[in-house]
Enzyme design. Sequence first.
Site, PDB file in Angstrom:
ATOM      1  CG  ASP A 291       1.455  11.343   6.841  1.00  0.00           C
ATOM      2  OD1 ASP A 291       1.921  10.372   7.478  1.00  0.00           O
ATOM      3  OD2 ASP A 291       0.991  11.233   5.699  1.00  0.00           O
TER       4      ASP A 291
ATOM      5  CG  HIS B 178       2.260   7.811   4.512  1.00  0.00           C
ATOM      6  ND1 HIS B 178       1.210   8.703   4.589  1.00  0.00           N
ATOM      7  CD2 HIS B 178       1.756   6.661   4.004  1.00  0.00           C
ATOM      8  CE1 HIS B 178       0.113   8.116   4.120  1.00  0.00           C
ATOM      9  NE2 HIS B 178       0.416   6.876   3.770  1.00  0.00           N
TER      10      HIS B 178
ATOM     11  CB  SER C 202      -0.971  -0.042   1.191  1.00  0.00           C
ATOM     12  OG  SER C 202      -0.258  -0.184   2.413  1.00  0.00           O
TER      13      SER C 202
END
Length: 256
Positions: A187, A190, A14
């Site tokens: 953030d 990530h 992902s």
Amino acid sequence: MVGPVRPQFVLFGSSIVQLSYNDEGWGSILTNLYARKADIILRGYCGWNSRRALQVLDEIFPKDAIVQPSLIIVYFGGNDSIHAHPSGLGPHVPLQEYIENMRKICVHLKSLSKTARIIFLSSPPINEAQIRLTLSNQLGPLRRSNESCRIYSEACLKVCREMKVKAIDLWSALQQRDDWLDVCFTDGIHLSSEGSKIVVKEIMKVLREAEWETSLHWKSMPIEFAEDSPYDPIGVDEKSTVNVSNWNFQEDFQWD
């Protein structure tokens, strides 16, 4: 396909994978380390969970491909672990289904080739406070927790033990740094360059210690077109050339 044909390393997962070329990410570091040794192929899809991965697994990894990957690094779990929404929408996958999905992914990848090597990455931790500050306008109320990441991380590791494939416990690895909450994320979810360095070091540890017939550690693999050449740069003696085929500008990071 351009030649010569190199070993293929596929990064499948992902957003932790898709964004691995950002901000000195772990995918870009691997690409640099394996320059002239292996092709790093990115197959990352932001927002995906293990369900979506299964839907396209045969398309991304066809069993009849002429060339099969030498190494596949897989990451799914962070989105699966997001709390369920009352509407039924969203990426949440119940834990038991996630376990079965990861097992099916592993079975398929192992069937590609007798020489294909697999490494699963478990869900890394998150910084819940940072997510609220950076992503609340885009994603609304926080539906992730570090605890759910731990649960899905442990489930992934258990599947890998059962399936006898290599796994990296990212949930624990990142938290080995005392300042992990401050430096490992862009953030809250990530990975920053510092977080990515931890991932690379863990991958290198697996590749160095794996008792595979052919080592996939970057220092063990042959360099493409490594022979001496009269066209190499001239050395300080002004009489001979310097073979620069094995120069790597990331060695100072001491991945080993």
